[in-house]
Each structure stands twice: as structure tokens, then as C-alpha cells.
Design a protein around this motif. Structure first.
Motif, PDB file in Angstrom:
ATOM      1  N   LYS A 289      19.539   1.366  -1.169  1.00 33.30           N
ATOM      2  CA  LYS A 289      18.242   0.464  -1.214  1.00 33.30           C
ATOM      3  C   LYS A 289      18.528  -0.531  -2.477  1.00 33.30           C
ATOM      4  O   LYS A 289      18.609  -0.024  -3.548  1.00 33.30           O
ATOM      5  CB  LYS A 289      17.124   1.464  -0.970  1.00 33.30           C
ATOM      6  CG  LYS A 289      15.860   0.559  -1.364  1.00 33.30           C
ATOM      7  CD  LYS A 289      15.872   0.171   0.364  1.00 33.30           C
ATOM      8  CE  LYS A 289      14.037  -0.697   0.583  1.00 33.30           C
ATOM      9  NZ  LYS A 289      13.666  -0.962   1.304  1.00 33.30           N
TER      10      LYS A 289
ATOM     11  N   ILE B 251       4.378  -5.849  -1.367  1.00 29.06           N
ATOM     12  CA  ILE B 251       5.308  -5.404  -2.107  1.00 29.06           C
ATOM     13  C   ILE B 251       4.876  -4.963  -2.780  1.00 29.06           C
ATOM     14  O   ILE B 251       4.224  -5.186  -4.252  1.00 29.06           O
ATOM     15  CB  ILE B 251       6.565  -6.332  -2.079  1.00 29.06           C
ATOM     16  CG1 ILE B 251       7.021  -7.344  -0.860  1.00 29.06           C
ATOM     17  CG2 ILE B 251       7.069  -6.343  -3.146  1.00 29.06           C
ATOM     18  CD1 ILE B 251       7.516  -8.993  -1.076  1.00 29.06           C
TER      19      ILE B 251
ATOM     20  N   GLU C 195      10.070  -3.301  -5.563  1.00 30.68           N
ATOM     21  CA  GLU C 195      10.470  -3.610  -3.774  1.00 30.68           C
ATOM     22  C   GLU C 195      11.714  -4.536  -3.516  1.00 30.68           C
ATOM     23  O   GLU C 195      11.356  -5.893  -3.658  1.00 30.68           O
ATOM     24  CB  GLU C 195      10.302  -3.356  -2.098  1.00 30.68           C
ATOM     25  CG  GLU C 195       9.768  -1.723  -2.772  1.00 30.68           C
ATOM     26  CD  GLU C 195       8.721  -1.578  -1.720  1.00 30.68           C
ATOM     27  OE1 GLU C 195       8.835  -1.621  -0.423  1.00 30.68           O
ATOM     28  OE2 GLU C 195       7.401  -1.952  -1.554  1.00 30.68           O
ATOM     29  N   TYR C 196      12.857  -5.112  -3.461  1.00 32.41           N
ATOM     30  CA  TYR C 196      13.771  -5.640  -3.254  1.00 32.41           C
ATOM     31  C   TYR C 196      13.701  -6.509  -1.860  1.00 32.41           C
ATOM     32  O   TYR C 196      14.363  -5.936  -1.928  1.00 32.41           O
ATOM     33  CB  TYR C 196      15.205  -6.088  -4.112  1.00 32.41           C
ATOM     34  CG  TYR C 196      15.948  -7.109  -3.954  1.00 32.41           C
ATOM     35  CD1 TYR C 196      15.701  -8.006  -4.157  1.00 32.41           C
ATOM     36  CD2 TYR C 196      17.047  -6.924  -2.837  1.00 32.41           C
ATOM     37  CE1 TYR C 196      16.507  -9.458  -3.747  1.00 32.41           C
ATOM     38  CE2 TYR C 196      18.104  -8.213  -2.311  1.00 32.41           C
ATOM     39  CZ  TYR C 196      18.208  -9.138  -2.473  1.00 32.41           C
ATOM     40  OH  TYR C 196      18.340 -10.238  -2.417  1.00 32.41           O
ATOM     41  N   LEU C 197      13.344  -7.482  -0.969  1.00 31.64           N
ATOM     42  CA  LEU C 197      13.915  -7.826   0.102  1.00 31.64           C
ATOM     43  C   LEU C 197      14.435  -9.045  -0.040  1.00 31.64           C
ATOM     44  O   LEU C 197      13.915 -10.927  -0.378  1.00 31.64           O
ATOM     45  CB  LEU C 197      12.565  -8.133   0.511  1.00 31.64           C
ATOM     46  CG  LEU C 197      11.946  -6.858   1.314  1.00 31.64           C
ATOM     47  CD1 LEU C 197      10.574  -7.293   1.006  1.00 31.64           C
ATOM     48  CD2 LEU C 197      12.112  -5.828   2.266  1.00 31.64           C
TER      49      LEU C 197
ATOM     50  N   TYR D  85       8.034 -12.164   2.825  1.00 31.42           N
ATOM     51  CA  TYR D  85       9.481 -11.678   3.707  1.00 31.42           C
ATOM     52  C   TYR D  85       9.161 -11.438   4.669  1.00 31.42           C
ATOM     53  O   TYR D  85       8.235 -10.796   4.695  1.00 31.42           O
ATOM     54  CB  TYR D  85       9.836 -10.571   2.273  1.00 31.42           C
ATOM     55  CG  TYR D  85      10.215 -11.274   1.015  1.00 31.42           C
ATOM     56  CD1 TYR D  85      10.964 -11.926   0.401  1.00 31.42           C
ATOM     57  CD2 TYR D  85       9.010 -11.307  -0.527  1.00 31.42           C
ATOM     58  CE1 TYR D  85      11.011 -11.873  -0.791  1.00 31.42           C
ATOM     59  CE2 TYR D  85       8.905 -12.354  -1.343  1.00 31.42           C
ATOM     60  CZ  TYR D  85      10.134 -12.808  -1.743  1.00 31.42           C
ATOM     61  OH  TYR D  85      10.689 -13.271  -3.245  1.00 31.42           O
TER      62      TYR D  85
ATOM     63  N   ASP E  84      10.600  -8.193   6.563  1.00 33.15           N
ATOM     64  CA  ASP E  84      11.364  -6.604   6.214  1.00 33.15           C
ATOM     65  C   ASP E  84      12.176  -6.069   7.379  1.00 33.15           C
ATOM     66  O   ASP E  84      11.753  -6.007   8.337  1.00 33.15           O
ATOM     67  CB  ASP E  84      10.561  -5.522   5.277  1.00 33.15           C
ATOM     68  CG  ASP E  84      11.094  -4.117   5.354  1.00 33.15           C
ATOM     69  OD1 ASP E  84      12.079  -3.844   5.399  1.00 33.15           O
ATOM     70  OD2 ASP E  84      10.231  -3.941   4.188  1.00 33.15           O
ATOM     71  N   GLU E  85      13.554  -6.682   7.164  1.00 39.13           N
ATOM     72  CA  GLU E  85      14.588  -6.066   8.431  1.00 39.13           C
ATOM     73  C   GLU E  85      14.494  -4.385   8.383  1.00 39.13           C
ATOM     74  O   GLU E  85      15.012  -4.222   9.938  1.00 39.13           O
ATOM     75  CB  GLU E  85      15.499  -7.111   8.282  1.00 39.13           C
ATOM     76  CG  GLU E  85      15.686  -7.982   7.801  1.00 39.13           C
ATOM     77  CD  GLU E  85      17.008  -8.974   7.830  1.00 39.13           C
ATOM     78  OE1 GLU E  85      17.485  -9.573   8.313  1.00 39.13           O
ATOM     79  OE2 GLU E  85      17.351  -9.239   6.363  1.00 39.13           O
ATOM     80  N   GLU E  86      14.438  -3.678   7.636  1.00 41.32           N
ATOM     81  CA  GLU E  86      14.530  -2.302   8.005  1.00 41.32           C
ATOM     82  C   GLU E  86      13.511  -1.871   8.540  1.00 41.32           C
ATOM     83  O   GLU E  86      13.456  -1.446   9.408  1.00 41.32           O
ATOM     84  CB  GLU E  86      14.025  -2.205   6.514  1.00 41.32           C
ATOM     85  CG  GLU E  86      14.268  -0.061   6.564  1.00 41.32           C
ATOM     86  CD  GLU E  86      14.112   0.594   5.313  1.00 41.32           C
ATOM     87  OE1 GLU E  86      14.970   1.799   5.227  1.00 41.32           O
ATOM     88  OE2 GLU E  86      14.759  -0.107   4.429  1.00 41.32           O
TER      89      GLU E  86
END
Length: 371
Positions: free
Chosen positions: A71, A100, A125-127, A180, A182-184
Motif C-alpha cells: 500500500k 481521502i 492515502e495515495y491514489l 480519484y 479507488d480501484e481497490e
């Protein structure tokens, strides 16, 4: 996105100051065991052993990997004052799935400096995938975003910004690059940058603004945020940055209406209805986030009503199909019975004739014997 992920990795040897008590105040030598029902994200942020520097994005920002978890966090180095520190501390207590989060910070300023402002590294958090990149990615294949995903984006972002409105915070820095995907977790998420807007207002502004007339110069900031988010979602829906509706900063009504007509062709119904209300050029008629929730609820109820009607129609069709099948089966059985009866009648008649011939033969035989 960054090919240099595999190089320049440096382990931090100085401690991280956790801002809130929701995370452990120290870095472990080994990850602790995950607690039952513990959120994976919360576990990762409280059980890591170190932060590994991955790459510098700019002179003041960099990406770090949370080790040993796969992560990433983004770090922003900035000179901030005590008021901004307090604001960040407050915001790390806020939890919303579409926001975020600020996580923790490091004080890297000179300890002997007499200056009131201090240099901090702020981690969040990085997206890697923002809406601008998503538009570019999908426009290459002409793959429009499914309606359900657009609707989920509207619901999620409006709920997050309503969360901020209830705390008296307007975003006022919304762009295609500040939202953003968030693909997760398959969520559209936005970061609150309001703690830094007062110091550098020229860096934080809404990308899309509705035309203002002389009667509403004192415009509602929340309604301006609604308009900007509506235009960002419209851009994604059309797979095209809607900045082309502006000419030297002036919104062109004709081009604007063309965009809305294209939206109607692609997403008729609830998406079009809600987005039209969000990008209403009349600042008085346009809803704020609280009022938009009521509009969303009404459209949700309408959608449920339509779904129920469709379900009822499908059930009626299924019943008619069953009835038709039963009638067909009954008719088939009747036909088969008639055929069998006809076949049976013929067989019975043959037996009767045969019996008659046998009786006649027996009678003749008896007559001969009597003679």
C-alpha cells in the motif's frame, strides 16, 4: 504510473508522530496480528514496520510504501502554522469512505528555530488514478462508464461533501485531478484541502464556475461546489473535459446545452435529471449538498417504483407464458386422447368382428355335430 518504483528506496530512521489515538503511536519491529473484524485499512496503518521512500513526485511531495504491506501513501512537505496543524489533527478524526484521509505527520523543522511556522511532512492515502486520467484512458477505447457507476459516483461524492458541509467546510478546490477512483474499493473519493486554502488561495479553486450575475455575487460556496462536481461528473460521463464550454472564462450557453443533450442520449432518466439540477446556472435554484440529498432520495424512490413496475410486468408475462404453456399442454393431451380413443374404437371394432366370426364358426361346427 511511476516506473521508478523499484529504485531509490530509503527506509525512514526517524519516528512518525501519529496525529490521532486511532493508530498505534509507534512503529513495530514486526506486524501485529490482525484483530477480529478489524478494517483492513486500519490494520495496515497501525501494524506496519516502516515507511519505504519510493519516488519524489515534486520537490515537496513524494510517495512512500507502507512496509510490509503493498500500500502506498503520499507525503507533502510544507511550512504550516499551529492553526493548520490543529486543522489537520481535527481532520484525521474524520472518517468517510469517499474522503481521502490525512493520516499522520513528521516535524522536520529546525528544533532551534524561533520562527512560529514549522516544516511538516503530512502523510495521506495515495491514489494514482484521478478522473482526468480516467477520462483519457476510457476515451482511447470509447468505453463509456456504465450508468450504475455514474450513479454510484454521484451518491458517493455528494455524501462526502455533505459530510463536510455539516461541519461547515466547503471544498472550493474541485478539479478533474482532485477526485480519484479507488480501484481497490471501487469508490470515487475526494480530498479535503481546506486547511491550506487560506494561506495559498491561488492554488485552490474550483475548475468549473457557473456564470454569476449582479444579484448573486455573494454566492453560496456549497452550491458552487455542487455545480463543479456536476461538471466533473458530466465530463466523465461524456469522456471529455468540459472546459471547452468556456471562452476566456465565460460559459457559452449553446455549447453547454449541447453537452446536456448528449448526456440525455447516453444516460436518460435519473442521471440526467440529477446532473441537470447540479449544473443549473441559476445559483438560487441550484441545490446545496443537503438539498441534493432530497433530490437523490426522490430519484431513488422513482427508480425503485420503476423497478417494481418492471418486476410486476415480468411476473404478469411469466404468468401468461405459464397459462399458455398449460393450455398448449392441455390441448396436446386432448388431441392425444382423441387419437387414442379413435385408435381404441378401431381396435374394439376389430375384436367385435373377430368375436362374431368365432361365434359363427362355433355355431356351424355344432350344427354339423348334431347331424
Amino acid at each position: 504510473m511511476y516506473s521508478e518504483y523499484c529504485i531509490g528506496q530509503q527506509k525512514l530512521n526517524f519516528p512518525i508522530n501519529k496525529i490521532t489515538q486511532s493508530y498505534n503511536p509507534f512503529v513495530q519491529d514486526a506486524p501485529r496480528q490482525r484483530l477480529p473484524n478489524e478494517n483492513p485499512k486500519d490494520y495496515m496503518l497501525s501494524a506496519y514496520t516502516s515507511l519505504i521512500h519510493v519516488i519524489d513526485i515534486t520537490s515537496t511531495s513524494a510517495i512512500y510504501r507502507v512496509d510490509p504491506f503493498a500500500k502506498y501513501l503520499c507525503c507533502w512537505t510544507n511550512i504550516i502554522n499551529q492553526a493548520e496543524i490543529s486543522a489537520i489533527q481535527e481532520r484525521t478524526k474524520w472518517r468517510h469512505p469517499n474522503l481521502i484521509s490525512f493520516l499522520f505527520y513528521q516535524d522536520v523543522s529546525d528544533k532551534y528555530s524561533q520562527i512560529k511556522t514549522r516544516e511538516f511532512k503530512i502523510y495521506y492515502e495515495y491514489l494514482p488514478l484521478d478522473v482526468k486520467q480516467l477520462i483519457e484512458k476510457r476515451s482511447q477505447t470509447g468505453e463509456y462508464v456504465p450508468e450504475d457507476e455514474i450513479w454510484k459516483m454521484i451518491i458517493g461524492l455528494s455524501d462526502a461533501l455533505l459530510f463536510l458541509q455539516k461541519k461547515g467546510v466547503s471544498h472550493s478546490a474541485l478539479t478533474l485531478e482532485s477526485i480519484y477512483f479507488d480501484e481497490e474499493y471501487l469508490l470515487y473519493r475526494v480530498q479535503d484541502v481546506s486547511p491550506f486554502r487560506a494561506k495559498a488561495p491561488h492554488l485552490f479553486y474550483n475548475q468549473f464556475l457557473a456564470s454569476l450575475n449582479g444579484t448573486n455575487l455573494k454566492h453560496n460556496l456549497f452550491k458552487q461546489d455542487v455545480f463543479c462536481v456536476g461538471m466533473i461528473i458530466l465530463s466523465l460521463a461524456l469522456l471529455r473535459d468540459c472546459k471547452d464550454i468556456y471562452n476566456e472564462g465565460i460559459l457559452q450557453n449553446g455549447l453547454f446545452e449541447e453537452k446536456l443533450q448528449k448526456l440525455k442520449q447516453l444516460y436518460p432518466g435519473r442521471v440526467e435529471n440529477v446532473l441537470r439540477s447540479m449544473v443549473d446556472l441559476d445559483n438560487e435554484k441550484r441545490p446545496d449538498w443537503n438539498e441534493l440529498q432530497q433530490i437523490l432520495q426522490q430519484n431513488k424512490e422513482k427508480q425503485i417504483g420503476l423497478s417494481e413496475q418492471q418486476s410486476n410486468i415480468i411476473q404478469q408475462i411469466d404468468k401468461q407464458k405459464c397459462k399458455i404453456n398449460v393450455d398448449i399442454n392441455n390441448n396436446q393431451e386432448n388431441i392425444e386422447m382423441k387419437i387414442n380413443i379413435q385408435k381404441g374404437d378401431g381396435l374394439d371394432q376389430k375384436l367385435i368382428n373377430l368375436n362374431k366370426r368365432i361365434q359363427e364358426t362355433l355355431s356351424k361346427s355344432m350344427s354339423k355335430n348334431l347331424r
